[in-house]
Design a protein around this motif. Structure first.
Motif, PDB file in Angstrom:
ATOM      1  N   UNK A 139      -9.242 -42.626   1.875  1.00 41.27           N
ATOM      2  CA  UNK A 139      -8.508 -43.621   2.660  1.00 41.27           C
ATOM      3  C   UNK A 139      -7.629 -43.000   3.745  1.00 41.27           C
ATOM      4  N   UNK A 140      -7.293 -41.710   3.603  1.00 36.89           N
ATOM      5  CA  UNK A 140      -6.510 -41.002   4.624  1.00 36.89           C
ATOM      6  C   UNK A 140      -7.404 -40.510   5.757  1.00 36.89           C
ATOM      7  N   UNK A 141      -8.705 -40.807   5.676  1.00 36.73           N
ATOM      8  CA  UNK A 141      -9.717 -40.363   6.629  1.00 36.73           C
ATOM      9  C   UNK A 141      -9.934 -38.855   6.549  1.00 36.73           C
ATOM     10  N   UNK A 142      -9.811 -38.326   5.338  1.00 35.33           N
ATOM     11  CA  UNK A 142     -10.206 -36.944   5.083  1.00 35.33           C
ATOM     12  C   UNK A 142     -11.719 -36.971   4.925  1.00 35.33           C
ATOM     13  N   UNK A 143     -12.396 -36.153   5.715  1.00 37.82           N
ATOM     14  CA  UNK A 143     -13.833 -36.288   5.909  1.00 37.82           C
ATOM     15  C   UNK A 143     -14.604 -35.137   5.269  1.00 37.82           C
ATOM     16  N   UNK A 144     -15.681 -35.499   4.576  1.00 36.24           N
ATOM     17  CA  UNK A 144     -16.689 -34.553   4.161  1.00 36.24           C
ATOM     18  C   UNK A 144     -16.310 -33.640   3.018  1.00 36.24           C
ATOM     19  N   UNK A 145     -17.103 -32.616   2.884  1.00 38.33           N
ATOM     20  CA  UNK A 145     -16.983 -31.667   1.780  1.00 38.33           C
ATOM     21  C   UNK A 145     -15.598 -31.061   1.683  1.00 38.33           C
ATOM     22  N   UNK A 200     -19.595 -33.027  -2.248  1.00 40.37           N
ATOM     23  CA  UNK A 200     -20.221 -34.257  -1.763  1.00 40.37           C
ATOM     24  C   UNK A 200     -19.805 -34.488  -0.311  1.00 40.37           C
ATOM     25  N   UNK A 201     -20.723 -34.220   0.613  1.00 35.64           N
ATOM     26  CA  UNK A 201     -20.378 -34.351   2.028  1.00 35.64           C
ATOM     27  C   UNK A 201     -20.199 -35.808   2.463  1.00 35.64           C
ATOM     28  N   UNK A 202     -20.638 -36.752   1.676  1.00 30.18           N
ATOM     29  CA  UNK A 202     -20.439 -38.170   2.006  1.00 30.18           C
ATOM     30  C   UNK A 202     -19.046 -38.663   1.628  1.00 30.18           C
ATOM     31  N   UNK A 229     -25.496 -31.544  -2.899  1.00 32.50           N
ATOM     32  CA  UNK A 229     -24.305 -30.798  -3.326  1.00 32.50           C
ATOM     33  C   UNK A 229     -24.600 -29.297  -3.388  1.00 32.50           C
ATOM     34  N   UNK A 230     -25.762 -28.928  -3.856  1.00 30.07           N
ATOM     35  CA  UNK A 230     -26.080 -27.497  -3.922  1.00 30.07           C
ATOM     36  C   UNK A 230     -26.245 -26.913  -2.520  1.00 30.07           C
ATOM     37  N   UNK A 231     -26.792 -27.680  -1.593  1.00 27.09           N
ATOM     38  CA  UNK A 231     -26.880 -27.212  -0.207  1.00 27.09           C
ATOM     39  C   UNK A 231     -25.491 -27.043   0.393  1.00 27.09           C
ATOM     40  N   UNK A 232     -24.595 -27.984   0.120  1.00 23.33           N
ATOM     41  CA  UNK A 232     -23.227 -27.871   0.645  1.00 23.33           C
ATOM     42  C   UNK A 232     -22.505 -26.693   0.022  1.00 23.33           C
ATOM     43  N   UNK A 233     -22.730 -26.456  -1.248  1.00 19.42           N
ATOM     44  CA  UNK A 233     -22.110 -25.295  -1.888  1.00 19.42           C
ATOM     45  C   UNK A 233     -22.547 -24.015  -1.180  1.00 19.42           C
ATOM     46  N   UNK A 234     -23.822 -23.910  -0.860  1.00 20.24           N
ATOM     47  CA  UNK A 234     -24.329 -22.722  -0.163  1.00 20.24           C
ATOM     48  C   UNK A 234     -23.742 -22.627   1.244  1.00 20.24           C
TER      49      UNK A 234
END
Length: 159
Positions: A71-77, A65-67, A33-38
């Protein structure tokens, strides 16, 4: 995953795709999460978007959370659906892979940038990320959209 989210029900083929994307993300491994924030903050700065706005969207959408896959298939962060990912690809001039953490950030930030340029106000731009600009313009903000806007604006203060 279930086929409903909030008060929406999604067709089986969308939920199947969402489950496949969730498996792909989990199999590939995702940044912390901290890597994704950066990544989101760096992407926003590079693309001329207020990092606090991009970070607030990302936190509201996925808590970095990139994982995450809905259900709408909204993906990633950034929780970008495939059709919006195609639009974002057009906006940046290259094909984006929403499963890729950096491309997901680029897609979300490109959409935020375009909506803020065209929506006419911060609130409408934020609402449009969640509800779609056309829907907001035609119908106004739904109650869950108003809640989303309030959350994003509140989280902007954090970042």
């Amino acid at each position: 995953m279930p086929n409903t989210f909030l008060h929406y029900t999604y067709p089986d083929h969308i939920v199947r795709d969402a489950n496949a994307n969730k498996r792909a993300l989990l199999d590939a491994g995702v940044p912390s999460r901290s890597q994704m924030q950066a990544i989101v903050a760096d992407t926003a700065r590079k693309m001329g978007v207020d990092p606090s706005l991009a970070l607030a969207h990302a936190f509201t959408e996925s808590s970095f959370n990139h994982a995450s896959v809905s259900p709408a298939n909204a993906i990633g962060t950034m929780q970008v659906i495939p059709s919006s990912g195609e639009w974002a690809s057009d906006l940046v001039g290259r094909k984006l892979n929403l499963l890729d953490p950096e491309d997901n950030a680029v897609a979300g930030v490109a959409i935020i940038r375009q909506l803020q340029r065209t929506a006419g106000s911060l609130d409408i731009g934020v609402a449009a990320y969640y509800q779609g600009l056309g829907g907001v313009q035609r119908n106004g903000m739904k109650e869950d959209t108003k809640d989303y806007v309030a959350k994003v604006k509140n989280y902007m203060k954090r970042f």
